[in-house]
Design a protein around this motif. Structure first.
Motif, PDB file in Angstrom:
ATOM      1  N   PRO A 104     -15.875   6.158  64.545  1.00 20.88           N
ATOM      2  CA  PRO A 104     -15.611   5.445  65.800  1.00 20.88           C
ATOM      3  C   PRO A 104     -15.551   6.397  66.994  1.00 20.88           C
ATOM      4  O   PRO A 104     -14.627   7.178  67.131  1.00 20.88           O
ATOM      5  CB  PRO A 104     -14.258   4.777  65.549  1.00 20.88           C
ATOM      6  N   THR A 105     -16.570   6.302  67.847  1.00 20.34           N
ATOM      7  CA  THR A 105     -16.647   7.169  69.002  1.00 20.34           C
ATOM      8  C   THR A 105     -16.430   6.377  70.283  1.00 20.34           C
ATOM      9  O   THR A 105     -16.795   5.219  70.381  1.00 20.34           O
ATOM     10  CB  THR A 105     -18.008   7.881  69.064  1.00 20.34           C
ATOM     11  N   LEU A 106     -15.848   7.020  71.266  1.00 26.72           N
ATOM     12  CA  LEU A 106     -15.561   6.376  72.545  1.00 26.72           C
ATOM     13  C   LEU A 106     -16.687   6.569  73.562  1.00 26.72           C
ATOM     14  O   LEU A 106     -16.509   6.205  74.724  1.00 26.72           O
ATOM     15  CB  LEU A 106     -14.254   6.930  73.117  1.00 26.72           C
ATOM     16  N   VAL A 107     -17.804   7.117  73.152  1.00 23.11           N
ATOM     17  CA  VAL A 107     -18.908   7.405  74.067  1.00 23.11           C
ATOM     18  C   VAL A 107     -19.765   6.156  74.267  1.00 23.11           C
ATOM     19  O   VAL A 107     -20.450   5.709  73.332  1.00 23.11           O
ATOM     20  CB  VAL A 107     -19.779   8.557  73.529  1.00 23.11           C
ATOM     21  N   PRO A 108     -19.766   5.569  75.459  1.00 19.64           N
ATOM     22  CA  PRO A 108     -20.486   4.310  75.679  1.00 19.64           C
ATOM     23  C   PRO A 108     -21.992   4.400  75.381  1.00 19.64           C
ATOM     24  O   PRO A 108     -22.580   3.433  74.878  1.00 19.64           O
ATOM     25  CB  PRO A 108     -20.247   4.025  77.165  1.00 19.64           C
ATOM     26  N   ALA A 109     -22.613   5.530  75.670  1.00 15.77           N
ATOM     27  CA  ALA A 109     -24.068   5.655  75.522  1.00 15.77           C
ATOM     28  C   ALA A 109     -24.533   5.502  74.080  1.00 15.77           C
ATOM     29  O   ALA A 109     -25.720   5.242  73.838  1.00 15.77           O
ATOM     30  CB  ALA A 109     -24.518   7.002  76.071  1.00 15.77           C
ATOM     31  N   LEU A 110     -23.630   5.623  73.129  1.00 16.05           N
ATOM     32  CA  LEU A 110     -23.999   5.536  71.717  1.00 16.05           C
ATOM     33  C   LEU A 110     -23.984   4.106  71.194  1.00 16.05           C
ATOM     34  O   LEU A 110     -24.360   3.863  70.055  1.00 16.05           O
ATOM     35  CB  LEU A 110     -23.062   6.403  70.877  1.00 16.05           C
ATOM     36  N   TYR A 111     -23.585   3.170  72.000  1.00 19.03           N
ATOM     37  CA  TYR A 111     -23.473   1.771  71.571  1.00 19.03           C
ATOM     38  C   TYR A 111     -24.726   1.003  71.952  1.00 19.03           C
ATOM     39  O   TYR A 111     -25.261   1.143  73.043  1.00 19.03           O
ATOM     40  CB  TYR A 111     -22.204   1.139  72.141  1.00 19.03           C
ATOM     41  N   ASN A 112     -25.173   0.168  71.020  1.00 16.57           N
ATOM     42  CA  ASN A 112     -26.462  -0.495  71.148  1.00 16.57           C
ATOM     43  C   ASN A 112     -26.381  -1.909  71.720  1.00 16.57           C
ATOM     44  O   ASN A 112     -27.341  -2.390  72.315  1.00 16.57           O
ATOM     45  CB  ASN A 112     -27.128  -0.594  69.766  1.00 16.57           C
TER      46      ASN A 112
END
Length: 123
Positions: A104-112
């Motif tokens: 679980p990462t908090l980096v928005p750019a990694l979400y599809n």
């Protein structure tokens, strides 16, 4: 394809509580899912995320101890319980999902996949 629909936003006073919900369609069991927010003039930031497969969670420092993320596998729904809300929590809140998640990462750019957002206003 995953579709996400948020609900539960609103206006509350400082110290109040809100519970956001995100209904997901499509297979998300092996996805990371989370909540992000964006205030006017600011970048989108991660608030709370989790891996539905094993329940691992990750929170932004600014919300630790106040917000709780949870997932209902049967309903394929994601929730964010927000307590002790502060004016700086005011933002548009988005539900998001990341396929192929390793943690679980908090980096928005990694979400599809992203929902349309729900507004939270604290005064």
């Amino acid at each position: 394809h995953v579709q996400l629909v948020e609900s539960g936003g609103g206006s509350v006073q400082t110290g109040g509580s809100l519970r956001l919900s995100c209904e997901a369609s499509g297979y998300t069991r092996r996805y990371c899912m989370g909540w992000f927010r964006q205030a006017p003039g600011k970048e989108r930031e991660g608030v709370a995320v989790m891996f539905a497969g094993d329940g691992r969670r990750n929170y932004a420092d600014s919300v630790k101890g106040r917000f709780t993320i949870s997932h209902d596998n049967a309903k394929n729904a994601l929730f964010l319980q927000m307590n002790n809300l502060k004016p700086e929590d005011t933002a548009m809140y988005y539900c998001a999902a990341q396929r192929g998640c390793f943690g679980p990462t908090l980096v928005p750019a990694l979400y599809n996949y992203w929902g349309q957002g729900t507004q939270v206003t604290v005064s």
